[in-house]
Design a protein around this motif. Sequence first.
Motif, short mmCIF file in Angstrom:
data_model
loop_
_atom_site.label_atom_id
_atom_site.label_comp_id
_atom_site.label_asym_id
_atom_site.label_seq_id
_atom_site.Cartn_x
_atom_site.Cartn_y
_atom_site.Cartn_z
N ASP A 40 35.60 55.09 55.37
CA ASP A 40 34.76 53.94 54.61
C ASP A 40 36.04 53.33 53.53
O ASP A 40 37.00 53.97 53.87
N ALA A 41 35.99 52.56 53.22
CA ALA A 41 36.45 51.75 52.49
C ALA A 41 36.16 50.89 51.57
O ALA A 41 34.64 50.44 51.41
N THR A 42 36.67 50.12 50.44
CA THR A 42 35.70 49.73 49.33
C THR A 42 36.36 47.78 49.19
O THR A 42 37.68 47.87 48.75
N VAL A 43 36.13 47.08 49.06
CA VAL A 43 36.51 46.01 49.07
C VAL A 43 36.62 45.43 47.78
O VAL A 43 35.06 45.55 47.38
N ARG A 44 37.07 44.79 46.69
CA ARG A 44 37.00 44.30 45.47
C ARG A 44 36.72 43.10 45.45
O ARG A 44 37.76 42.24 46.12
N LEU A 45 35.94 42.44 45.05
CA LEU A 45 35.95 40.27 45.36
C LEU A 45 35.95 40.70 43.30
O LEU A 45 35.32 40.88 42.88
N ARG A 46 36.60 39.50 43.31
CA ARG A 46 37.65 39.75 41.40
C ARG A 46 37.26 37.62 41.50
O ARG A 46 37.84 37.10 42.15
N TRP A 47 36.62 37.18 40.55
CA TRP A 47 36.45 35.95 40.12
C TRP A 47 37.14 35.40 38.93
O TRP A 47 37.20 36.16 38.43
N SER A 48 37.31 34.51 38.81
CA SER A 48 38.26 33.69 38.10
C SER A 48 37.44 33.55 36.70
O SER A 48 37.84 33.43 35.42
N ARG A 49 36.37 33.62 36.80
CA ARG A 49 35.23 33.36 35.53
C ARG A 49 34.58 34.60 35.78
O ARG A 49 33.84 35.19 36.81
N PRO A 50 34.20 35.04 34.56
CA PRO A 50 33.29 35.79 34.32
C PRO A 50 31.58 35.25 35.11
O PRO A 50 31.40 34.40 35.23
N VAL A 70 35.71 27.55 40.97
CA VAL A 70 35.73 29.20 40.93
C VAL A 70 36.96 29.64 41.90
O VAL A 70 37.11 29.75 43.05
N ARG A 71 38.44 30.41 40.99
CA ARG A 71 38.68 31.38 42.10
C ARG A 71 38.60 32.47 42.83
O ARG A 71 37.66 33.28 41.52
N LEU A 72 38.53 32.77 44.10
CA LEU A 72 37.64 34.43 44.01
C LEU A 72 39.35 34.98 45.46
O LEU A 72 39.63 34.59 45.90
N GLN A 73 39.50 36.31 44.79
CA GLN A 73 40.28 37.21 45.37
C GLN A 73 39.91 38.13 45.86
O GLN A 73 38.67 39.38 45.46
N ILE A 74 40.45 38.75 47.15
CA ILE A 74 39.52 39.60 47.93
C ILE A 74 40.27 40.38 47.91
O ILE A 74 41.50 40.27 48.35
N ASP A 75 40.88 42.00 47.99
CA ASP A 75 41.30 42.92 48.64
C ASP A 75 41.05 44.37 48.83
O ASP A 75 39.45 44.80 48.45
N THR A 76 41.61 44.89 49.49
CA THR A 76 41.15 46.58 49.55
C THR A 76 41.16 47.59 48.11
O THR A 76 42.72 47.52 48.38
#
Length: 159
Positions: A65-75, A124-130
Motif C-alpha cells: 500500500d502507498a499514499t500519494v499526496r496531491l498539493r494545490w497551490s491554491r486553497p 493552479v500548480r499541482l504537486q504530486i509525490d509519495t
Amino acid sequence: MRMRIAGALGAAGLAGMTVWAGAAAPAVAAPPEADLAYHGVVAMAAGQVEVQLTPQNHGPADVLDATVRLRWSRPLAQHQRLPEGCARYNAGTVLCDTGPLAAGSAGRRIHLRVGLADASADQVRLQIDTLWDGGAADREPGNDRRRVLALDTGDEYSF
C-alpha cells in the motif's frame, strides 16, 4: 545472559564479578526496494480541477500500500466530493490510497475533481509525490515527484 566469574580469576581480584554476555544482535533486514512513479493528466476549467493519475511500481519489490499526496497551490473549496480512498488533509492537500502495487506493474487509476476556493483563479500548480510507501526504500525518489501547472483553459496537461 548473566555469568559469574570466579575461581581462577579470584586471585586477580575479579572474584564474584558479574559479566553480561549475550548472543549477537539479530541482523536487521534491509527494507524492500520499490520505485514508485505517477503518470496522468490534469485539466482546469471554471475553478474545477480534474486529475487522473495511475501509480506505477517499477520494483523490484511489491508494495502492499502507498499514499500519494496531491498539493494545490491554491486553497480548495470548503466542501469536496472525493472518491473512495481519498481524504482531505488540509486547505490545499488531498491524500489518496494507491492500494497494492505489484512490482513491474501499474495500480488502479485515481480520478478526482476538486473545486478551488477562488473559482476565478486562472491557473493552479499541482504537486504530486509519495507521502508513504509502506516502508519500501526508493533509490530513485525523483520520479515520484511531479509538478504540473494547469491553466484555466480546459486543456489537459500530462505528467
